[in-house]
Write a protein that holds these residues in place. Structure first.
Motif, PDB file in Angstrom:
ATOM      1  N   ASP A 125       0.843  -1.201   0.000  1.00  0.00           N
ATOM      2  CA  ASP A 125       0.000   0.000   0.000  1.00  0.00           C
ATOM      3  C   ASP A 125       0.875   1.246   0.000  1.00  0.00           C
ATOM      4  OD1 ASP A 125      -2.162  -1.623   0.050  1.00  0.00           O
ATOM      5  OD2 ASP A 125      -2.662  -1.328   2.166  1.00  0.00           O
ATOM      6  N   GLY A 126       1.119   1.791  -1.180  1.00  0.00           N
ATOM      7  CA  GLY A 126       1.999   2.952  -1.287  1.00  0.00           C
ATOM      8  C   GLY A 126       1.275   4.277  -1.120  1.00  0.00           C
ATOM      9  N   LEU A 127      -0.004   4.319  -1.488  1.00  0.00           N
ATOM     10  CA  LEU A 127      -0.756   5.557  -1.404  1.00  0.00           C
ATOM     11  C   LEU A 127      -1.435   5.680  -0.042  1.00  0.00           C
ATOM     12  CD1 LEU A 127      -2.496   5.544  -4.917  1.00  0.00           C
ATOM     13  CD2 LEU A 127      -0.366   6.669  -4.265  1.00  0.00           C
ATOM     14  N   ARG A 128      -1.562   6.915   0.422  1.00  0.00           N
ATOM     15  CA  ARG A 128      -2.207   7.152   1.718  1.00  0.00           C
ATOM     16  C   ARG A 128      -3.650   6.643   1.710  1.00  0.00           C
ATOM     17  NH1 ARG A 128      -2.872  13.068   4.708  1.00  0.00           N
ATOM     18  NH2 ARG A 128      -3.990  12.297   6.532  1.00  0.00           N
ATOM     19  N   ALA A 129      -4.355   6.885   0.604  1.00  0.00           N
ATOM     20  CA  ALA A 129      -5.753   6.437   0.500  1.00  0.00           C
ATOM     21  C   ALA A 129      -5.847   4.919   0.592  1.00  0.00           C
ATOM     22  CB  ALA A 129      -6.371   6.934  -0.807  1.00  0.00           C
ATOM     23  N   GLU A 130      -4.833   4.222   0.066  1.00  0.00           N
ATOM     24  CA  GLU A 130      -4.833   2.762   0.139  1.00  0.00           C
ATOM     25  C   GLU A 130      -4.670   2.295   1.579  1.00  0.00           C
ATOM     26  OE1 GLU A 130      -2.934   1.423  -4.140  1.00  0.00           O
ATOM     27  OE2 GLU A 130      -1.564   1.896  -2.500  1.00  0.00           O
ATOM     28  N   ARG A 131      -3.782   2.954   2.305  1.00  0.00           N
ATOM     29  CA  ARG A 131      -3.552   2.563   3.699  1.00  0.00           C
ATOM     30  C   ARG A 131      -4.776   2.845   4.559  1.00  0.00           C
ATOM     31  NH1 ARG A 131       1.424   5.052   2.424  1.00  0.00           N
ATOM     32  NH2 ARG A 131       0.858   6.938   3.584  1.00  0.00           N
ATOM     33  N   GLU A 132      -5.449   3.962   4.278  1.00  0.00           N
ATOM     34  CA  GLU A 132      -6.619   4.338   5.073  1.00  0.00           C
ATOM     35  C   GLU A 132      -7.817   3.438   4.793  1.00  0.00           C
ATOM     36  OE1 GLU A 132      -7.177   8.419   4.090  1.00  0.00           O
ATOM     37  OE2 GLU A 132      -5.694   9.168   5.522  1.00  0.00           O
ATOM     38  N   GLN A 133      -8.018   3.103   3.497  1.00  0.00           N
ATOM     39  CA  GLN A 133      -9.204   2.340   3.117  1.00  0.00           C
ATOM     40  C   GLN A 133      -8.963   0.841   3.087  1.00  0.00           C
ATOM     41  OE1 GLN A 133     -11.347   3.971  -0.360  1.00  0.00           O
ATOM     42  NE2 GLN A 133      -9.919   5.690  -0.290  1.00  0.00           N
ATOM     43  N   GLY A 134      -7.675   0.444   3.078  1.00  0.00           N
ATOM     44  CA  GLY A 134      -7.365  -0.975   3.002  1.00  0.00           C
ATOM     45  C   GLY A 134      -7.676  -1.579   1.652  1.00  0.00           C
ATOM     46  N   ILE A 135      -7.577  -0.761   0.581  1.00  0.00           N
ATOM     47  CA  ILE A 135      -7.813  -1.254  -0.776  1.00  0.00           C
ATOM     48  C   ILE A 135      -6.632  -0.885  -1.664  1.00  0.00           C
ATOM     49  CG2 ILE A 135     -10.319  -1.044  -0.578  1.00  0.00           C
ATOM     50  CD1 ILE A 135     -10.116   1.504  -2.317  1.00  0.00           C
ATOM     51  N   THR A 136      -6.545  -1.533  -2.822  1.00  0.00           N
ATOM     52  CA  THR A 136      -5.503  -1.214  -3.789  1.00  0.00           C
ATOM     53  C   THR A 136      -6.081  -0.299  -4.855  1.00  0.00           C
ATOM     54  OG1 THR A 136      -4.433  -3.341  -3.413  1.00  0.00           O
ATOM     55  CG2 THR A 136      -3.857  -2.175  -5.438  1.00  0.00           C
ATOM     56  N   ILE A 137      -5.400   0.819  -5.119  1.00  0.00           N
ATOM     57  CA  ILE A 137      -5.869   1.793  -6.100  1.00  0.00           C
ATOM     58  C   ILE A 137      -4.928   1.830  -7.300  1.00  0.00           C
ATOM     59  CG2 ILE A 137      -6.303   4.247  -6.526  1.00  0.00           C
ATOM     60  CD1 ILE A 137      -7.153   4.488  -3.579  1.00  0.00           C
ATOM     61  N   ASP A 138      -3.639   1.961  -7.036  1.00  0.00           N
ATOM     62  CA  ASP A 138      -2.672   2.023  -8.129  1.00  0.00           C
ATOM     63  C   ASP A 138      -1.822   0.758  -8.137  1.00  0.00           C
ATOM     64  OD1 ASP A 138      -1.395   3.012 -10.304  1.00  0.00           O
ATOM     65  OD2 ASP A 138      -0.382   4.680  -9.302  1.00  0.00           O
ATOM     66  N   VAL A 139      -1.065   0.577  -9.226  1.00  0.00           N
ATOM     67  CA  VAL A 139      -0.206  -0.598  -9.345  1.00  0.00           C
ATOM     68  C   VAL A 139       1.018  -0.420  -8.453  1.00  0.00           C
ATOM     69  CG1 VAL A 139       1.081  -2.073 -10.922  1.00  0.00           C
ATOM     70  CG2 VAL A 139      -0.953  -0.865 -11.734  1.00  0.00           C
ATOM     71  N   ALA A 140       1.315  -1.428  -7.659  1.00  0.00           N
ATOM     72  CA  ALA A 140       2.518  -1.400  -6.818  1.00  0.00           C
ATOM     73  C   ALA A 140       3.451  -2.514  -7.285  1.00  0.00           C
ATOM     74  CB  ALA A 140       2.147  -1.616  -5.353  1.00  0.00           C
ATOM     75  N   TYR A 141       4.712  -2.177  -7.522  1.00  0.00           N
ATOM     76  CA  TYR A 141       5.693  -3.165  -7.984  1.00  0.00           C
ATOM     77  C   TYR A 141       6.607  -3.555  -6.825  1.00  0.00           C
ATOM     78  CZ  TYR A 141       4.238  -1.950 -12.723  1.00  0.00           C
ATOM     79  OH  TYR A 141       3.499  -1.750 -13.860  1.00  0.00           O
ATOM     80  N   LYS A 142       6.808  -4.843  -6.675  1.00  0.00           N
ATOM     81  CA  LYS A 142       7.701  -5.357  -5.644  1.00  0.00           C
ATOM     82  C   LYS A 142       8.699  -6.326  -6.281  1.00  0.00           C
ATOM     83  CE  LYS A 142       5.966  -3.162  -2.168  1.00  0.00           C
ATOM     84  NZ  LYS A 142       6.764  -2.152  -1.448  1.00  0.00           N
ATOM     85  N   TYR A 143       9.877  -6.418  -5.683  1.00  0.00           N
ATOM     86  CA  TYR A 143      10.953  -7.226  -6.249  1.00  0.00           C
ATOM     87  C   TYR A 143      11.517  -8.142  -5.159  1.00  0.00           C
ATOM     88  CZ  TYR A 143      10.662  -3.215  -9.390  1.00  0.00           C
ATOM     89  OH  TYR A 143      10.195  -2.223 -10.225  1.00  0.00           O
ATOM     90  N   PHE A 144      11.734  -9.389  -5.524  1.00  0.00           N
ATOM     91  CA  PHE A 144      12.430 -10.286  -4.602  1.00  0.00           C
ATOM     92  C   PHE A 144      13.049 -11.423  -5.407  1.00  0.00           C
ATOM     93  CE2 PHE A 144       8.522 -12.624  -5.063  1.00  0.00           C
ATOM     94  CZ  PHE A 144       8.788 -13.948  -4.718  1.00  0.00           C
ATOM     95  N   GLN A 145      13.873 -12.206  -4.769  1.00  0.00           N
ATOM     96  CA  GLN A 145      14.494 -13.321  -5.468  1.00  0.00           C
ATOM     97  C   GLN A 145      14.750 -14.471  -4.512  1.00  0.00           C
ATOM     98  OE1 GLN A 145      18.263 -11.189  -6.599  1.00  0.00           O
ATOM     99  NE2 GLN A 145      19.203 -13.130  -5.971  1.00  0.00           N
TER     100      GLN A 145
END
Length: 416
Positions: free
Chosen positions: A57-77
Protein backbone atom coordinates in the motif's frame (compact mmCIF):
# COMPACT_ATOMS: atom_id res chain seq x y z
CA UNK A 1 19.36 -15.32 -13.35
CA UNK A 2 16.00 -15.79 -15.06
CA UNK A 3 13.35 -13.15 -14.23
CA UNK A 4 9.63 -13.92 -13.90
CA UNK A 5 7.22 -10.98 -14.13
CA UNK A 6 3.76 -11.69 -12.78
CA UNK A 7 0.74 -9.80 -11.52
CA UNK A 8 -2.16 -10.49 -9.22
CA UNK A 9 -5.84 -9.98 -10.05
CA UNK A 10 -8.98 -10.60 -8.08
CA UNK A 11 -12.11 -9.09 -6.61
CA UNK A 12 -12.05 -6.53 -3.85
CA UNK A 13 -10.85 -8.11 -0.57
CA UNK A 14 -9.81 -11.38 -2.21
CA UNK A 15 -6.40 -10.92 -0.59
CA UNK A 16 -4.09 -9.91 -3.45
CA UNK A 17 -1.94 -7.57 -1.39
CA UNK A 18 -1.88 -10.00 1.54
CA UNK A 19 -0.68 -12.81 -0.75
CA UNK A 20 2.19 -10.67 -2.05
CA UNK A 21 3.02 -9.56 1.48
CA UNK A 22 3.08 -13.20 2.58
CA UNK A 23 5.42 -14.14 -0.29
CA UNK A 24 7.81 -11.35 0.70
CA UNK A 25 7.54 -12.04 4.44
CA UNK A 26 8.02 -15.80 4.26
CA UNK A 27 10.97 -15.54 1.85
CA UNK A 28 12.74 -13.05 4.17
CA UNK A 29 12.56 -10.36 1.46
CA UNK A 30 11.57 -7.52 3.80
CA UNK A 31 14.15 -4.98 4.95
CA UNK A 32 14.62 -4.46 8.68
CA UNK A 33 13.13 -0.94 8.67
CA UNK A 34 10.10 -2.19 6.73
CA UNK A 35 9.61 -4.99 9.23
CA UNK A 36 9.83 -2.53 12.11
CA UNK A 37 7.26 -0.26 10.47
CA UNK A 38 4.98 -3.26 9.94
CA UNK A 39 5.15 -4.30 13.57
CA UNK A 40 4.42 -0.77 14.82
CA UNK A 41 1.54 -0.25 12.38
CA UNK A 42 -1.96 0.21 13.78
CA UNK A 43 -3.37 -2.07 11.05
CA UNK A 44 -3.68 -5.57 12.44
CA UNK A 45 -5.66 -8.67 11.56
CA UNK A 46 -8.50 -9.91 13.78
CA UNK A 47 -6.14 -12.31 15.53
CA UNK A 48 -3.64 -9.52 16.25
CA UNK A 49 -1.09 -10.55 13.61
CA UNK A 50 0.57 -8.12 11.20
CA UNK A 51 -1.52 -6.95 8.24
CA UNK A 52 0.88 -7.92 5.44
CA UNK A 53 -1.11 -5.98 2.83
CA UNK A 54 0.55 -2.80 4.13
CA UNK A 55 3.72 -3.84 2.30
CA UNK A 56 2.18 -2.94 -1.07
CA UNK A 57 0.00 0.00 0.00
CA UNK A 58 2.00 2.95 -1.29
CA UNK A 59 -0.76 5.56 -1.40
CA UNK A 60 -2.21 7.15 1.72
CA UNK A 61 -5.75 6.44 0.50
CA UNK A 62 -4.83 2.76 0.14
CA UNK A 63 -3.55 2.56 3.70
CA UNK A 64 -6.62 4.34 5.07
CA UNK A 65 -9.20 2.34 3.12
CA UNK A 66 -7.36 -0.98 3.00
CA UNK A 67 -7.81 -1.25 -0.78
CA UNK A 68 -5.50 -1.21 -3.79
CA UNK A 69 -5.87 1.79 -6.10
CA UNK A 70 -2.67 2.02 -8.13
CA UNK A 71 -0.21 -0.60 -9.34
CA UNK A 72 2.52 -1.40 -6.82
CA UNK A 73 5.69 -3.16 -7.98
CA UNK A 74 7.70 -5.36 -5.64
CA UNK A 75 10.95 -7.23 -6.25
CA UNK A 76 12.43 -10.29 -4.60
CA UNK A 77 14.49 -13.32 -5.47
CA UNK A 78 15.20 -16.86 -4.35
CA UNK A 79 18.14 -19.10 -5.17
CA UNK A 80 16.38 -20.18 -8.37
CA UNK A 81 14.83 -17.03 -9.84
CA UNK A 82 14.26 -13.28 -9.62
CA UNK A 83 10.69 -11.96 -9.47
CA UNK A 84 8.95 -8.71 -10.35
CA UNK A 85 5.42 -8.54 -8.93
CA UNK A 86 2.68 -6.09 -9.92
CA UNK A 87 -0.09 -5.76 -7.35
CA UNK A 88 -3.05 -4.49 -9.40
CA UNK A 89 -6.41 -3.15 -8.19
CA UNK A 90 -9.57 -5.23 -8.38
CA UNK A 91 -12.11 -2.40 -8.62
CA UNK A 92 -13.75 -2.01 -12.03
CA UNK A 93 -13.03 1.74 -12.03
CA UNK A 94 -9.30 0.96 -11.98
CA UNK A 95 -9.34 -1.38 -14.99
CA UNK A 96 -6.79 0.83 -16.78
CA UNK A 97 -4.39 0.40 -13.85
CA UNK A 98 -4.71 -3.36 -14.06
CA UNK A 99 -4.07 -3.35 -17.81
CA UNK A 100 -0.95 -1.25 -17.23
CA UNK A 101 0.39 -3.63 -14.58
CA UNK A 102 -0.40 -6.72 -16.63
CA UNK A 103 0.96 -5.48 -19.96
CA UNK A 104 4.53 -6.77 -19.42
CA UNK A 105 3.73 -9.85 -17.30
CA UNK A 106 4.64 -13.43 -18.19
CA UNK A 107 2.15 -14.93 -15.74
CA UNK A 108 -1.10 -13.99 -14.00
CA UNK A 109 -2.25 -15.00 -10.54
CA UNK A 110 -6.04 -14.82 -10.29
CA UNK A 111 -7.37 -14.95 -6.75
CA UNK A 112 -10.77 -16.36 -5.89
CA UNK A 113 -12.32 -16.08 -2.44
CA UNK A 114 -13.16 -19.64 -1.41
CA UNK A 115 -16.35 -18.39 0.26
CA UNK A 116 -17.67 -16.68 -2.88
CA UNK A 117 -16.32 -18.76 -5.77
CA UNK A 118 -16.33 -17.46 -9.34
CA UNK A 119 -17.92 -13.99 -9.43
CA UNK A 120 -18.34 -11.26 -12.06
CA UNK A 121 -14.95 -9.75 -11.31
CA UNK A 122 -13.32 -13.16 -11.81
CA UNK A 123 -14.83 -13.20 -15.31
CA UNK A 124 -13.61 -9.64 -15.96
CA UNK A 125 -10.06 -10.30 -14.84
CA UNK A 126 -9.86 -13.59 -16.73
CA UNK A 127 -11.07 -11.83 -19.88
CA UNK A 128 -8.36 -9.18 -19.49
CA UNK A 129 -5.74 -11.92 -19.06
CA UNK A 130 -7.00 -13.51 -22.27
CA UNK A 131 -7.07 -10.16 -24.07
CA UNK A 132 -3.49 -9.35 -23.06
CA UNK A 133 -2.23 -12.71 -24.28
CA UNK A 134 -0.82 -13.93 -20.96
CA UNK A 135 -0.19 -17.64 -21.46
CA UNK A 136 0.33 -18.86 -17.90
CA UNK A 137 -2.42 -18.50 -15.29
CA UNK A 138 -2.38 -19.59 -11.66
CA UNK A 139 -5.80 -19.64 -10.01
CA UNK A 140 -5.28 -19.31 -6.26
CA UNK A 141 -8.38 -20.26 -4.28
CA UNK A 142 -7.67 -18.06 -1.27
CA UNK A 143 -9.08 -17.93 2.27
CA UNK A 144 -9.25 -21.70 2.53
CA UNK A 145 -8.93 -21.22 6.30
CA UNK A 146 -12.42 -19.67 6.26
CA UNK A 147 -14.01 -22.78 4.70
CA UNK A 148 -12.26 -25.23 7.03
CA UNK A 149 -9.73 -26.14 4.31
CA UNK A 150 -12.49 -28.01 2.48
CA UNK A 151 -11.41 -30.03 -0.55
CA UNK A 152 -15.02 -30.12 -1.71
CA UNK A 153 -15.21 -26.33 -1.89
CA UNK A 154 -11.90 -26.19 -3.76
CA UNK A 155 -12.89 -28.77 -6.39
CA UNK A 156 -16.31 -27.15 -6.87
CA UNK A 157 -14.66 -23.80 -7.70
CA UNK A 158 -12.22 -25.49 -10.09
CA UNK A 159 -15.12 -27.09 -11.96
CA UNK A 160 -16.80 -23.70 -12.49
CA UNK A 161 -13.59 -21.94 -13.49
CA UNK A 162 -12.72 -24.60 -16.07
CA UNK A 163 -15.90 -23.70 -17.96
CA UNK A 164 -14.80 -20.05 -18.04
CA UNK A 165 -11.24 -20.99 -19.06
CA UNK A 166 -12.58 -23.04 -21.95
CA UNK A 167 -14.80 -20.14 -23.06
CA UNK A 168 -11.82 -17.75 -23.03
CA UNK A 169 -9.45 -20.33 -24.56
CA UNK A 170 -7.06 -20.15 -21.60
CA UNK A 171 -4.63 -23.03 -22.10
CA UNK A 172 -2.12 -23.27 -19.25
CA UNK A 173 -4.11 -22.96 -16.00
CA UNK A 174 -2.83 -24.22 -12.63
CA UNK A 175 -4.99 -24.38 -9.48
CA UNK A 176 -3.61 -23.99 -5.94
CA UNK A 177 -5.61 -23.80 -2.67
CA UNK A 178 -4.05 -21.20 -0.35
CA UNK A 179 -4.52 -19.09 2.73
CA UNK A 180 -2.51 -15.90 2.31
CA UNK A 181 -3.42 -14.87 5.86
CA UNK A 182 -2.15 -18.09 7.49
CA UNK A 183 0.58 -18.86 4.94
CA UNK A 184 -0.82 -22.18 3.70
CA UNK A 185 0.65 -23.26 0.33
CA UNK A 186 2.25 -19.84 -0.28
CA UNK A 187 5.90 -20.65 0.37
CA UNK A 188 5.62 -23.94 2.24
CA UNK A 189 3.17 -26.75 1.50
CA UNK A 190 0.26 -26.91 3.92
CA UNK A 191 -0.23 -29.84 6.25
CA UNK A 192 -3.85 -28.74 6.73
CA UNK A 193 -4.71 -29.62 3.12
CA UNK A 194 -3.25 -33.09 2.82
CA UNK A 195 -5.86 -33.84 0.13
CA UNK A 196 -3.98 -31.46 -2.20
CA UNK A 197 -1.19 -33.26 -4.01
CA UNK A 198 0.38 -30.26 -5.77
CA UNK A 199 3.14 -27.85 -4.81
CA UNK A 200 3.14 -24.46 -3.09
CA UNK A 201 2.76 -21.23 -5.03
CA UNK A 202 6.42 -20.23 -4.68
CA UNK A 203 7.70 -23.64 -5.81
CA UNK A 204 5.49 -23.43 -8.88
CA UNK A 205 6.65 -19.87 -9.68
CA UNK A 206 10.29 -20.92 -9.35
CA UNK A 207 10.03 -23.61 -11.99
CA UNK A 208 7.33 -22.47 -14.46
CA UNK A 209 8.78 -22.29 -17.98
CA UNK A 210 7.57 -18.97 -19.32
CA UNK A 211 7.22 -18.21 -23.01
CA UNK A 212 10.35 -16.43 -24.14
CA UNK A 213 10.65 -14.60 -27.43
CA UNK A 214 14.45 -14.79 -27.19
CA UNK A 215 14.08 -18.07 -29.09
CA UNK A 216 11.71 -16.61 -31.67
CA UNK A 217 12.64 -15.89 -35.27
CA UNK A 218 10.69 -12.62 -35.09
CA UNK A 219 13.80 -10.48 -34.61
CA UNK A 220 12.77 -6.84 -34.18
CA UNK A 221 14.71 -3.73 -33.15
CA UNK A 222 13.21 -0.24 -33.39
CA UNK A 223 15.99 2.29 -33.98
CA UNK A 224 16.14 4.83 -31.18
CA UNK A 225 19.30 6.66 -32.19
CA UNK A 226 21.63 6.86 -35.18
CA UNK A 227 25.20 7.18 -33.87
CA UNK A 228 27.36 9.19 -36.27
CA UNK A 229 30.20 10.92 -34.34
CA UNK A 230 31.90 12.40 -37.48
CA UNK A 231 35.20 12.83 -35.67
CA UNK A 232 38.70 12.26 -37.01
CA UNK A 233 39.06 9.01 -35.05
CA UNK A 234 35.58 7.74 -35.93
CA UNK A 235 35.16 9.23 -39.36
CA UNK A 236 33.34 6.23 -40.87
CA UNK A 237 31.48 5.12 -37.72
CA UNK A 238 27.75 4.58 -38.29
CA UNK A 239 25.77 2.59 -35.72
CA UNK A 240 22.08 2.08 -35.07
CA UNK A 241 21.20 1.92 -31.39
CA UNK A 242 18.06 0.42 -29.89
CA UNK A 243 16.59 -2.27 -27.68
CA UNK A 244 15.93 -5.67 -29.21
CA UNK A 245 12.20 -6.23 -28.77
CA UNK A 246 12.08 -9.90 -29.67
CA UNK A 247 14.04 -12.64 -31.35
CA UNK A 248 17.79 -12.77 -31.89
CA UNK A 249 20.09 -10.91 -34.30
CA UNK A 250 23.35 -12.59 -35.30
CA UNK A 251 26.39 -11.22 -37.06
CA UNK A 252 26.05 -11.97 -40.81
CA UNK A 253 22.24 -12.15 -40.56
CA UNK A 254 20.36 -10.65 -43.50
CA UNK A 255 18.08 -7.87 -42.26
CA UNK A 256 15.51 -5.50 -43.71
CA UNK A 257 14.93 -1.90 -42.64
CA UNK A 258 11.31 -0.75 -42.53
CA UNK A 259 9.53 1.24 -43.83
CA UNK A 260 12.09 1.75 -46.66
CA UNK A 261 12.47 -1.97 -47.37
CA UNK A 262 16.23 -1.65 -47.84
CA UNK A 263 18.25 -4.79 -47.04
CA UNK A 264 21.74 -5.35 -45.71
CA UNK A 265 23.79 -7.70 -43.56
CA UNK A 266 24.82 -7.25 -39.93
CA UNK A 267 28.55 -6.57 -39.84
CA UNK A 268 29.02 -6.01 -36.12
CA UNK A 269 27.08 -5.86 -32.86
CA UNK A 270 28.16 -3.70 -29.90
CA UNK A 271 26.96 -4.34 -26.37
CA UNK A 272 28.65 -1.96 -23.92
CA UNK A 273 32.39 -2.50 -24.58
CA UNK A 274 31.87 -5.98 -26.05
CA UNK A 275 31.32 -7.18 -29.62
CA UNK A 276 29.13 -10.30 -29.22
CA UNK A 277 28.10 -12.55 -32.08
CA UNK A 278 24.41 -12.17 -31.20
CA UNK A 279 21.94 -9.73 -29.64
CA UNK A 280 18.95 -11.13 -27.78
CA UNK A 281 15.54 -9.79 -26.75
CA UNK A 282 15.79 -7.22 -23.96
CA UNK A 283 19.37 -6.15 -24.74
CA UNK A 284 20.16 -2.56 -25.73
CA UNK A 285 22.75 -2.76 -28.49
CA UNK A 286 24.29 -0.93 -31.43
CA UNK A 287 24.10 -2.66 -34.80
CA UNK A 288 26.44 -1.96 -37.72
CA UNK A 289 25.45 -2.88 -41.28
CA UNK A 290 27.75 -3.71 -44.19
CA UNK A 291 25.94 -1.25 -46.48
CA UNK A 292 25.22 2.45 -46.10
CA UNK A 293 21.46 2.52 -45.61
CA UNK A 294 19.28 5.57 -44.95
CA UNK A 295 17.97 4.84 -41.43
CA UNK A 296 16.30 7.24 -38.98
CA UNK A 297 14.84 7.06 -35.48
CA UNK A 298 11.50 5.26 -35.68
CA UNK A 299 12.63 2.83 -38.39
CA UNK A 300 12.70 -0.87 -37.51
CA UNK A 301 15.42 -3.41 -38.25
CA UNK A 302 13.90 -6.89 -38.74
CA UNK A 303 14.87 -10.40 -39.77
CA UNK A 304 14.67 -10.40 -43.59
CA UNK A 305 13.19 -13.91 -43.61
CA UNK A 306 10.34 -13.10 -41.18
CA UNK A 307 8.92 -9.69 -42.06
CA UNK A 308 6.19 -8.02 -39.98
CA UNK A 309 3.01 -6.63 -41.47
CA UNK A 310 2.88 -3.07 -42.80
CA UNK A 311 -0.32 -1.08 -42.99
CA UNK A 312 -1.94 2.30 -42.43
CA UNK A 313 -5.29 0.68 -41.62
CA UNK A 314 -5.26 -1.59 -38.57
CA UNK A 315 -7.88 -3.48 -36.60
CA UNK A 316 -7.03 -3.37 -32.90
CA UNK A 317 -8.42 -3.94 -29.43
CA UNK A 318 -8.56 -0.69 -27.49
CA UNK A 319 -8.59 -0.10 -23.73
CA UNK A 320 -9.60 3.51 -23.08
CA UNK A 321 -7.70 5.12 -20.19
CA UNK A 322 -8.80 8.76 -20.13
CA UNK A 323 -11.62 10.46 -18.23
CA UNK A 324 -12.33 12.37 -21.43
CA UNK A 325 -14.22 10.13 -23.87
CA UNK A 326 -12.82 9.06 -27.23
CA UNK A 327 -13.45 11.67 -29.93
CA UNK A 328 -13.54 10.05 -33.37
CA UNK A 329 -13.50 13.45 -35.07
CA UNK A 330 -9.97 14.41 -33.98
CA UNK A 331 -6.44 13.22 -34.68
CA UNK A 332 -4.52 11.40 -31.98
CA UNK A 333 -0.87 10.39 -31.87
CA UNK A 334 0.01 6.71 -31.92
CA UNK A 335 3.33 5.62 -30.46
CA UNK A 336 4.48 2.23 -31.67
CA UNK A 337 7.86 1.55 -30.09
CA UNK A 338 10.12 4.45 -31.16
CA UNK A 339 7.85 5.60 -33.99
CA UNK A 340 5.20 8.28 -33.42
CA UNK A 341 2.70 9.34 -36.07
CA UNK A 342 -0.80 10.81 -36.34
CA UNK A 343 -3.85 8.57 -36.40
CA UNK A 344 -7.60 8.61 -36.25
CA UNK A 345 -10.14 6.07 -35.02
CA UNK A 346 -12.11 5.53 -38.20
CA UNK A 347 -14.64 3.01 -36.84
CA UNK A 348 -15.75 1.46 -33.55
CA UNK A 349 -16.55 -2.17 -34.33
CA UNK A 350 -17.87 -3.13 -30.89
CA UNK A 351 -17.45 -2.79 -27.15
CA UNK A 352 -17.20 -5.70 -24.73
CA UNK A 353 -19.16 -5.98 -21.51
CA UNK A 354 -16.27 -7.43 -19.55
CA UNK A 355 -18.57 -8.75 -16.83
CA UNK A 356 -20.63 -10.88 -19.22
CA UNK A 357 -18.21 -11.04 -22.21
CA UNK A 358 -21.02 -9.91 -24.54
CA UNK A 359 -20.10 -7.73 -27.54
CA UNK A 360 -22.39 -4.88 -28.51
CA UNK A 361 -22.44 -2.00 -30.96
CA UNK A 362 -21.23 1.36 -29.64
CA UNK A 363 -20.57 4.87 -30.84
CA UNK A 364 -18.44 6.01 -27.89
CA UNK A 365 -15.59 4.91 -25.65
CA UNK A 366 -15.34 6.10 -22.04
CA UNK A 367 -12.89 5.48 -19.20
CA UNK A 368 -12.08 1.75 -18.79
CA UNK A 369 -14.12 0.73 -21.86
CA UNK A 370 -12.64 -2.10 -23.92
CA UNK A 371 -13.54 -3.06 -27.47
CA UNK A 372 -12.37 -3.29 -31.04
CA UNK A 373 -11.72 -0.41 -33.43
CA UNK A 374 -10.21 0.31 -36.82
CA UNK A 375 -7.57 3.01 -36.82
CA UNK A 376 -6.03 4.87 -39.72
CA UNK A 377 -2.44 6.10 -39.38
CA UNK A 378 -0.66 8.83 -41.31
CA UNK A 379 2.41 6.62 -41.83
CA UNK A 380 2.45 2.85 -42.29
CA UNK A 381 3.40 0.89 -39.17
CA UNK A 382 5.58 -2.25 -39.25
CA UNK A 383 3.86 -4.47 -36.70
CA UNK A 384 3.19 -8.07 -35.73
CA UNK A 385 -0.16 -9.39 -34.59
CA UNK A 386 -0.39 -9.15 -30.81
CA UNK A 387 -0.97 -12.89 -30.39
CA UNK A 388 2.24 -13.62 -32.34
CA UNK A 389 4.51 -11.02 -30.74
CA UNK A 390 3.26 -8.88 -27.86
CA UNK A 391 6.34 -6.67 -27.93
CA UNK A 392 5.77 -5.51 -31.52
CA UNK A 393 1.99 -5.90 -31.56
CA UNK A 394 1.01 -3.14 -29.17
CA UNK A 395 0.98 0.65 -29.06
CA UNK A 396 -0.39 3.58 -27.08
CA UNK A 397 -2.65 6.45 -28.09
CA UNK A 398 -1.69 9.96 -27.01
CA UNK A 399 -3.95 13.01 -26.94
CA UNK A 400 -1.84 15.75 -28.54
CA UNK A 401 -3.89 18.42 -26.74
CA UNK A 402 -2.85 17.22 -23.29
CA UNK A 403 0.10 14.89 -24.09
CA UNK A 404 -1.62 12.24 -21.94
CA UNK A 405 -1.71 8.55 -22.78
CA UNK A 406 -5.39 7.88 -23.40
CA UNK A 407 -5.49 4.34 -24.76
CA UNK A 408 -3.68 1.02 -25.04
CA UNK A 409 -3.83 -0.84 -28.36
CA UNK A 410 -3.35 -4.50 -29.26
CA UNK A 411 -3.08 -5.10 -33.00
CA UNK A 412 -5.27 -7.90 -34.34
CA UNK A 413 -5.18 -7.53 -38.14
CA UNK A 414 -4.12 -5.37 -41.07
CA UNK A 415 -7.22 -4.14 -42.92
CA UNK A 416 -7.11 -4.48 -46.70
Amino acid sequence: MNILKFFTAGSVDDGKSTLIGRLLYDTDSILADQLEALQSSNRKNDDGTIDLAILTDGLRAEREQGITIDVAYKYFQTEKRKFIIADTPGHIQYTRNMVTGASTANLAIILIDARNGVVEQTIRHSYLVSLLGIKHIVVCINKMDMVDYSGEVYHSIIGKYKILAQQLKLQDVTYIPVSALKGDNIVQSSERMDWYGGESLLHFLEKVDTDNLDKSQLARMPVQWVIRPQTAELHDYRGYAGRVLSGTFNVNDRVTVLPSGASSTIEKIEFFDQSPDAAHAGQSVTIHLKDDVDISRGDTIVNASALPQESKLIEADLCWMDSRALDTSIMYLIQHNSKTTKCKISEILHKVDINTLEKHAADEFKLNDIGRVILKTADALAFDLYDDNRANGSAILIDSRTNLTVGALMFRAAVE
